[in-house]
Motif scaffolding. Structure first.
Motif, PDB file in Angstrom:
ATOM      1  N   ALA A 274       0.825  -1.214   0.000  1.00 45.09           N
ATOM      2  CA  ALA A 274       0.000   0.000   0.000  1.00 45.09           C
ATOM      3  C   ALA A 274       0.855   1.259   0.000  1.00 45.09           C
ATOM      4  O   ALA A 274       0.491   2.275  -0.600  1.00 45.09           O
ATOM      5  N   ALA A 275       2.023   1.203   0.667  1.00 51.19           N
ATOM      6  CA  ALA A 275       2.869   2.397   0.782  1.00 51.19           C
ATOM      7  C   ALA A 275       3.567   2.762  -0.517  1.00 51.19           C
ATOM      8  O   ALA A 275       4.129   3.851  -0.627  1.00 51.19           O
ATOM      9  N   ALA A 276       3.529   1.868  -1.510  1.00 53.85           N
ATOM     10  CA  ALA A 276       4.260   2.137  -2.748  1.00 53.85           C
ATOM     11  C   ALA A 276       3.401   1.987  -3.992  1.00 53.85           C
ATOM     12  O   ALA A 276       3.918   1.916  -5.093  1.00 53.85           O
ATOM     13  N   GLU A 277       2.069   1.952  -3.818  1.00 55.28           N
ATOM     14  CA  GLU A 277       1.203   1.786  -4.979  1.00 55.28           C
ATOM     15  C   GLU A 277       0.219   2.948  -5.067  1.00 55.28           C
ATOM     16  O   GLU A 277       0.447   4.005  -4.497  1.00 55.28           O
ATOM     17  N   HIS A 278      -0.912   2.730  -5.739  1.00 56.73           N
ATOM     18  CA  HIS A 278      -1.876   3.803  -5.996  1.00 56.73           C
ATOM     19  C   HIS A 278      -2.367   4.483  -4.730  1.00 56.73           C
ATOM     20  O   HIS A 278      -2.654   5.684  -4.727  1.00 56.73           O
ATOM     21  N   ALA A 279      -2.495   3.720  -3.640  1.00 56.08           N
ATOM     22  CA  ALA A 279      -3.075   4.284  -2.424  1.00 56.08           C
ATOM     23  C   ALA A 279      -2.222   5.397  -1.840  1.00 56.08           C
ATOM     24  O   ALA A 279      -2.731   6.249  -1.106  1.00 56.08           O
ATOM     25  N   SER A 280      -0.927   5.415  -2.153  1.00 54.98           N
ATOM     26  CA  SER A 280      -0.030   6.405  -1.563  1.00 54.98           C
ATOM     27  C   SER A 280      -0.086   7.750  -2.256  1.00 54.98           C
ATOM     28  O   SER A 280       0.602   8.685  -1.844  1.00 54.98           O
ATOM     29  N   ALA A 281      -0.895   7.879  -3.307  1.00 56.70           N
ATOM     30  CA  ALA A 281      -0.990   9.148  -4.031  1.00 56.70           C
ATOM     31  C   ALA A 281      -2.437   9.394  -4.412  1.00 56.70           C
ATOM     32  O   ALA A 281      -3.247   8.467  -4.493  1.00 56.70           O
ATOM     33  N   GLY A 282      -2.760  10.654  -4.643  1.00 53.55           N
ATOM     34  CA  GLY A 282      -4.118  10.994  -5.048  1.00 53.55           C
ATOM     35  C   GLY A 282      -4.934  11.541  -3.899  1.00 53.55           C
ATOM     36  O   GLY A 282      -4.403  12.119  -2.946  1.00 53.55           O
ATOM     37  N   ILE A 283      -6.236  11.313  -3.960  1.00 53.27           N
ATOM     38  CA  ILE A 283      -7.147  11.844  -2.952  1.00 53.27           C
ATOM     39  C   ILE A 283      -7.335  10.838  -1.820  1.00 53.27           C
ATOM     40  O   ILE A 283      -7.152   9.643  -1.994  1.00 53.27           O
ATOM     41  N   GLN A 284      -7.688  11.348  -0.632  1.00 52.46           N
ATOM     42  CA  GLN A 284      -8.042  10.525   0.534  1.00 52.46           C
ATOM     43  C   GLN A 284      -6.990   9.451   0.814  1.00 52.46           C
ATOM     44  O   GLN A 284      -7.308   8.267   0.950  1.00 52.46           O
ATOM     45  N   VAL A 285      -5.748   9.853   0.913  1.00 50.87           N
ATOM     46  CA  VAL A 285      -4.652   8.891   1.071  1.00 50.87           C
ATOM     47  C   VAL A 285      -4.792   8.032   2.334  1.00 50.87           C
ATOM     48  O   VAL A 285      -4.623   6.811   2.259  1.00 50.87           O
ATOM     49  N   PRO A 286      -5.105   8.580   3.529  1.00 47.52           N
ATOM     50  CA  PRO A 286      -5.223   7.712   4.711  1.00 47.52           C
ATOM     51  C   PRO A 286      -6.286   6.630   4.547  1.00 47.52           C
ATOM     52  O   PRO A 286      -6.057   5.460   4.886  1.00 47.52           O
ATOM     53  N   VAL A 287      -7.460   7.019   4.034  1.00 48.64           N
ATOM     54  CA  VAL A 287      -8.521   6.035   3.822  1.00 48.64           C
ATOM     55  C   VAL A 287      -8.095   5.019   2.763  1.00 48.64           C
ATOM     56  O   VAL A 287      -8.333   3.813   2.900  1.00 48.64           O
ATOM     57  N   ALA A 288      -7.443   5.503   1.720  1.00 50.05           N
ATOM     58  CA  ALA A 288      -7.009   4.615   0.646  1.00 50.05           C
ATOM     59  C   ALA A 288      -5.975   3.604   1.133  1.00 50.05           C
ATOM     60  O   ALA A 288      -5.979   2.444   0.700  1.00 50.05           O
ATOM     61  N   LEU A 289      -5.077   4.017   2.019  1.00 47.69           N
ATOM     62  CA  LEU A 289      -4.071   3.091   2.552  1.00 47.69           C
ATOM     63  C   LEU A 289      -4.730   1.963   3.343  1.00 47.69           C
ATOM     64  O   LEU A 289      -4.386   0.788   3.181  1.00 47.69           O
ATOM     65  N   VAL A 290      -5.691   2.313   4.197  1.00 49.47           N
ATOM     66  CA  VAL A 290      -6.400   1.291   4.971  1.00 49.47           C
ATOM     67  C   VAL A 290      -7.162   0.354   4.034  1.00 49.47           C
ATOM     68  O   VAL A 290      -7.136  -0.876   4.186  1.00 49.47           O
ATOM     69  N   SER A 291      -7.835   0.930   3.046  1.00 50.34           N
ATOM     70  CA  SER A 291      -8.598   0.122   2.091  1.00 50.34           C
ATOM     71  C   SER A 291      -7.682  -0.820   1.312  1.00 50.34           C
ATOM     72  O   SER A 291      -8.017  -1.984   1.093  1.00 50.34           O
ATOM     73  N   ALA A 292      -6.519  -0.323   0.904  1.00 50.52           N
ATOM     74  CA  ALA A 292      -5.593  -1.152   0.135  1.00 50.52           C
ATOM     75  C   ALA A 292      -5.070  -2.322   0.961  1.00 50.52           C
ATOM     76  O   ALA A 292      -4.942  -3.449   0.451  1.00 50.52           O
ATOM     77  N   VAL A 293      -4.750  -2.068   2.227  1.00 48.74           N
ATOM     78  CA  VAL A 293      -4.270  -3.149   3.100  1.00 48.74           C
ATOM     79  C   VAL A 293      -5.347  -4.211   3.280  1.00 48.74           C
ATOM     80  O   VAL A 293      -5.090  -5.423   3.171  1.00 48.74           O
ATOM     81  N   LEU A 294      -6.583  -3.786   3.566  1.00 53.87           N
ATOM     82  CA  LEU A 294      -7.681  -4.742   3.745  1.00 53.87           C
ATOM     83  C   LEU A 294      -7.946  -5.519   2.458  1.00 53.87           C
ATOM     84  O   LEU A 294      -8.200  -6.731   2.493  1.00 53.87           O
ATOM     85  N   HIS A 295      -7.891  -4.835   1.331  1.00 51.57           N
ATOM     86  CA  HIS A 295      -8.132  -5.486   0.047  1.00 51.57           C
ATOM     87  C   HIS A 295      -7.074  -6.556  -0.220  1.00 51.57           C
ATOM     88  O   HIS A 295      -7.401  -7.675  -0.647  1.00 51.57           O
ATOM     89  N   LEU A 296      -5.829  -6.227   0.054  1.00 44.87           N
ATOM     90  CA  LEU A 296      -4.740  -7.176  -0.191  1.00 44.87           C
ATOM     91  C   LEU A 296      -4.828  -8.371   0.754  1.00 44.87           C
ATOM     92  O   LEU A 296      -4.631  -9.519   0.351  1.00 44.87           O
ATOM     93  N   LEU A 297      -5.126  -8.120   2.021  1.00 46.01           N
ATOM     94  CA  LEU A 297      -5.253  -9.217   2.990  1.00 46.01           C
ATOM     95  C   LEU A 297      -6.418 -10.136   2.633  1.00 46.01           C
ATOM     96  O   LEU A 297      -6.305 -11.365   2.722  1.00 46.01           O
ATOM     97  N   ALA A 298      -7.545  -9.547   2.242  1.00 44.07           N
ATOM     98  CA  ALA A 298      -8.699 -10.369   1.871  1.00 44.07           C
ATOM     99  C   ALA A 298      -8.379 -11.220   0.643  1.00 44.07           C
ATOM    100  O   ALA A 298      -8.756 -12.391   0.565  1.00 44.07           O
ATOM    101  N   MET A 299      -7.661 -10.634  -0.317  1.00 44.56           N
ATOM    102  CA  MET A 299      -7.253 -11.398  -1.487  1.00 44.56           C
ATOM    103  C   MET A 299      -6.354 -12.558  -1.103  1.00 44.56           C
ATOM    104  O   MET A 299      -6.522 -13.689  -1.571  1.00 44.56           O
TER     105      MET A 299
END
Length: 638
Positions: A274-299
Motif C-alpha cells: 500500500a505504501a508504494a502503490e496507488h493508495a499512496s498518491a491521489g485523494i483521501q490517502v489515509p482512507v485509501a491506505l487502509v482500504s488497500a491493506v484490507l483489500h490485499l489481505l482479503a485477497m
C-alpha cells in the motif's frame, strides 16, 4: 489410476493457466505505465520563443520524485546542453524544473524528461521548443526517456510473483489457523521463498526500472545506494526484514501475544504494498491506505486459502473434516465481503467518473476484473453448495447420537438408526451390529449393502457412534470431488483476477488519465489568435489592414503584438494605434491594452482579461494628425 487421471487434469489446467498468464505478462510488457501525468510545460511543447528561457518547468497531476538525470536537453546538432540540477519549482512536489544556460543559441531544442510518480512508477516523455525560429534538428528522444523494455518486463514479472507469494504464504497460514488442519509445509515454504526472491529481484531492478536503463545496471553500487535511500527502496527493505522475522515466527503457538504478533506482522507485510502503490498518491490517502491493506489481505486469505484447500482435497480428501471446510467457507465469505467493499471504493477513487470505464485503459481493465470476479463468485457459490452438503451429515449425526442414548443396563435393547450423510461414507452403505458386556467386550461385523440402512446396537457401556450412510443415494466422495472441481475453478479464475489486479496497479488510474487528457487538450489549443481588421480613413492612401496577435488568447495575462499594412500590402508606420477590449455581457471594459510603439510594430505585455467569453476588440488607427478611424472585431477568449 484415478489419482493419475486427476493429476493429469491438474497438470493440463496448470499448463494452460501458465500460458495465459505468460501471454498477459509479455503482451503488456511493452506498454508505458504512467501514473502521474504531465499537466503543463513552460515553455510549451512546440512553441517558439524570442530568447532562451531561464529554465524548463514541468507540472504534473500528482507529486513526483526527481532523478539525477531527470532532464536531457539536446541542441539541433544532437549535442547535450549543460543544465543545472533538477529540482522542484518553488518547493512544489508536483513540479520538476531545470535551469538552462544563457548562450544556447537558436534553433529547435529537444527535451527528454523522466521522473518517478508518487506511487513509485516512472513517467517519461519529450518535448521541443525553438529559440528565434524553428530549425531542422538531428536530435532524437533520449533512450532514458523511453525506458528499457527488458528492465520493465523483468520488474513486472517480479511484481506478479510477489503478489502470488504473499497470497500463498498468508492464505495457507490463515487456512491452517481457522480450520485446524495442519498447514502444508511445502505451500508455506513456497510462498515464503517466492516472496523473498521476488522482493530481492524488485530491489535490484528498481534502479534500472526508474532510470530506464538495462538490467546490467541492477548491480551498479551507486544505483543500489540510491535505490536503498528512495521511498520504494526503503519499503522493499522493510519487507525483507519482515520476511526474516516471519521465518522465525512459530506457525502454531497460542496466547494473546502470539495472536497480536502475527496480526502485526501480517498487516505490516500488506502495508509494504500500500505504501508504494496507488493508495499512496491521489485523494483521501489515509482512507485509501487502509482500504488497500484490507483489500490485499482479503485477497491473500481467499486465494491462498483456496490453494491450501485444493491441496488438502487432492492430497487426502478423507482426512479433511467437513467442519474444517465449513469454517473456511465462512471465512471466505467474509473475505469476499471485504474485497467487494474495498474494491468499490478503490474503483471510485481510481476512476473518478463512469465515462472512464470505457474511455481509459484503467476502466477497461477494471471491467475485465469485474467480469472475472463475477465468475469467481459463481464458482464460490458452487463451492458453498458442496460444502453445505458435506456439512449436513455432521449435523444429522449429532441428532442421531442424541436419539440412541440409553441408560446403563439396556444391553439387550436394539434401535435401528436413522440415515446419515457422513463425510466418511463415500463408498456406499453398511449394516453393522455391535454387542457388548459390562466388561466392555465388543464384537461387530460390517457388511457392504445397497439398502441405505444401518442397524446398530448400543451396549450398556454407552453409545458408540459410527459413520452412517447418506440418504437419497448421496455420496460424500462425490461431494468432495465436486468441491475439488469448484475450488480448482476458483483458484484458476482467482489467479486471473490477481493478474488483472497487478496490471491495474501498473496502469494510470482513470481519474489521472482523464485529467491528463483534459490538460493535453488544453495545451493543444492554439497558443495565439491572429485577427486582421481592414481600415479606411477616407483619404488617398489612407486604407490598409491591422494584424493583431493575442497570445495566448486565454483568461489572465496576455501579450499583444500589432502591425499595420498599407494599400500595397507592405508594412507602414502610423502615428498612433490604440486597442481596447470589452465584454458587453458582463459589462466589463473597455480595457486599454496600452500598446507601445516599438519602431514598426506595437506591443503590450500588460493586458489582463479576467473572464472567458466573446470580447469586442476595438482598434483606433490614426494615419495623420487629423485622420483616424476606429474598427472592431469579435475575439474569443478561453
Amino acid at each position: 489410476m484415478g489419482g493419475q487421471r486427476i493429476g493429469g487434469r491438474v497438470g493440463r489446467a496448470a499448463t494452460l493457466l501458465g500460458t495465459v498468464v505468460l501471454l498477459i505478462l509479455f503482451g503488456s510488457a511493452g506498454s508505458a505505465f504512467a501514473h502521474a501525468a504531465l499537466k503543463g510545460a513552460d515553455p510549451v511543447d512546440g512553441t517558439v520563443v524570442k530568447k532562451a528561457p531561464a529554465a524548463i518547468t514541468l507540472t504534473f497531476t500528482e507529486s513526483v520524485g526527481l532523478l539525477d538525470d531527470s532532464f536531457r536537453v539536446l541542441d539541433p546538432e544532437n549535442r547535450r546542453v549543460h543544465t543545472g540540477e533538477p529540482q522542484h519549482a518553488g518547493g512544489r512536489s508536483e513540479t520538476a524544473r531545470v535551469t538552462l544556460p544563457d548562450d544556447m543559441g537558436t534553433g529547435t531544442f529537444t527535451v527528454g524528461w523522466r521522473v518517478v510518480s508518487a506511487d513509485s512508477h516512472p513517467v517519461s516523455g519529450a518535448l521541443t521548443f525553438s529559440i528565434g525560429k524553428p530549425s531542422a534538428t538531428t536530435a532524437v528522444i533520449p533512450t532514458q526517456a523511453a525506458g528499457d523494455t527488458a528492465s520493465a518486463t523483468l520488474y513486472d514479472i517480479a511484481r506478479y510473483f510477489a503478489y502470488g507469494g504473499l497470497a500463498l504464504l498468508l492464505g495457507t497460514l490463515v487456512f491452517s489457523l481457522v480450520t485446524g488442519v495442519e498447514a502444508a509445509r511445502g505451500l508455506l515454504l513456497t510462498g515464503w521463498w517466492t516472496l523473498l526472491a521476488s522482493t530481492v529481484a524488485l530491489l535490484l531492478l528498481r534502479g534500472p526500472y526508474e532510470r530506464g536503463g538495462g538490467p546490467a545496471a541492477a548491480f551498479d553500487p551507486s544505483v543500489l545506494a540510491e535505490t536503498a535511500t528512495s521511498r520504494p527502496g526503503v519499503v522493499l527493505l522493510v519487507r525483507l526484514v519482515l520476511l526474516a522475522g516471519a521465518a522465525f515466527f512459530p506457525v502454531r503457538s497460542g496466547g494473546r501475544w502470539w495472536t497480536a504478533g502475527g496480526g502485526v506482522l501480517t498487516v505490516a507485510l500488506a502495508g509494504t504494498w500500500a505504501a508504494a502503490e496507488h493508495a499512496s498518491a491521489g485523494i483521501q490517502v489515509p482512507v485509501a491506505l487502509v482500504s488497500a491493506v484490507l483489500h490485499l489481505l482479503a485477497m491473500a486469505v481467499w486465494l491462498g486459502g483456496l490453494t491450501a484447500l485444493l491441496t488438502a482435497l487432492y492430497r487426502a480428501p478423507e482426512d479433511l473434516p467437513a467442519s474444517a471446510v465449513t469454517r473456511f467457507s465462512r471465512l471466505a465469505l467474509t473475505a469476499v465481503t471485504v474485497l467487494v467493499a474495498t474494491g468499490v471504493y478503490q474503483s471510485w477513487r481510481g476512476l473518478g467518473s463512469l465515462d472512464a470505464l470505457t474511455t481509459t485503459s484503467y476502466g477497461r481493465l477494471l471491467l475485465a476484473k469485474l467480469i472475472a470476479v463475477l465468475l469467481l463468485l459463481a464458482a464460490a457459490a458452487y463451492s458453498r453448495r458442496w460444502t453445505a452438503r458435506l456439512a449436513a451429515p455432521v449435523e444429522r449425526r449429532a441428532d442421531v447420537r442424541e436419539r440412541v442414548l440409553e441408560p446403563v443396563g439396556a444391553a439387550a435393547d436394539t434401535e435401528v438408526s436413522g440415515p446419515d450423510m457422513s463425510a466418511g461414507t463415500g463408498t456406499g452403505t453398511s449394516t453393522g451390529t455391535e454387542t457388548g458386556t459390562d466388561s466392555g467386550a465388543e464384537t461387530g461385523t460390517d457388511t457392504e449393502t445397497d439398502t441405505g440402512t444401518d442397524a446398530a446396537t448400543e451396549t450398556a457401556t454407552g453409545p458408540h457412534p459410527r459413520p452412517l450412510p447418506s440418504t437419497g443415494g448421496g455420496d460424500p466422495g462425490a461431494y468432495r470431488r465436486g468441491l475439488r472441481r469448484s475450488v480448482l475453478a476458483e483458484v484458476i479464475v482467482g489467479i486471473v483476477v490477481l493478474v488483472i489486479t497487478t496490471l491495474l496497479t501498473g496502469t494510470q488510474p482513470g481519474r489521472a488519465a482523464t485529467e491528463a487528457a483534459a490538460s493535453a487538450a488544453e495545451a493543444a489549443r492554439p497558443m495565439a489568435s491572429t485577427t486582421v481588421i481592414p481600415f479606411d480613413v477616407g483619404t488617398p492612401g489612407g486604407h490598409g489592414k491591422i494584424q493583431i496577435e493575442l497570445t495566448p488568447g486565454r483568461v489572465g495575462e496576455n501579450s499583444v503584438q500589432a502591425v499595420t499594412f498599407g494599400p500595397d500590402g507592405g508594412l507602414v508606420t502610423v502615428p498612433e494605434l490604440r486597442l481596447t477590449f470589452t465584454l458587453e455581457k458582463q459589462d466589463i471594459g473597455p480595457l486599454d491594452a496600452k500598446l507601445t510603439d516599438r519602431g514598426g510594430y506595437w506591443t503590450s505585455d500588460t493586458l489582463n482579461l479576467p473572464l472567458p467569453g466573446t470580447w469586442t476588440m476595438k482598434a483606433t488607427v490614426r494615419t495623420t494628425d487629423i485622420d483616424q478611424i476606429t474598427v472592431s472585431r469579435k475575439v474569443r477568449v478561453g
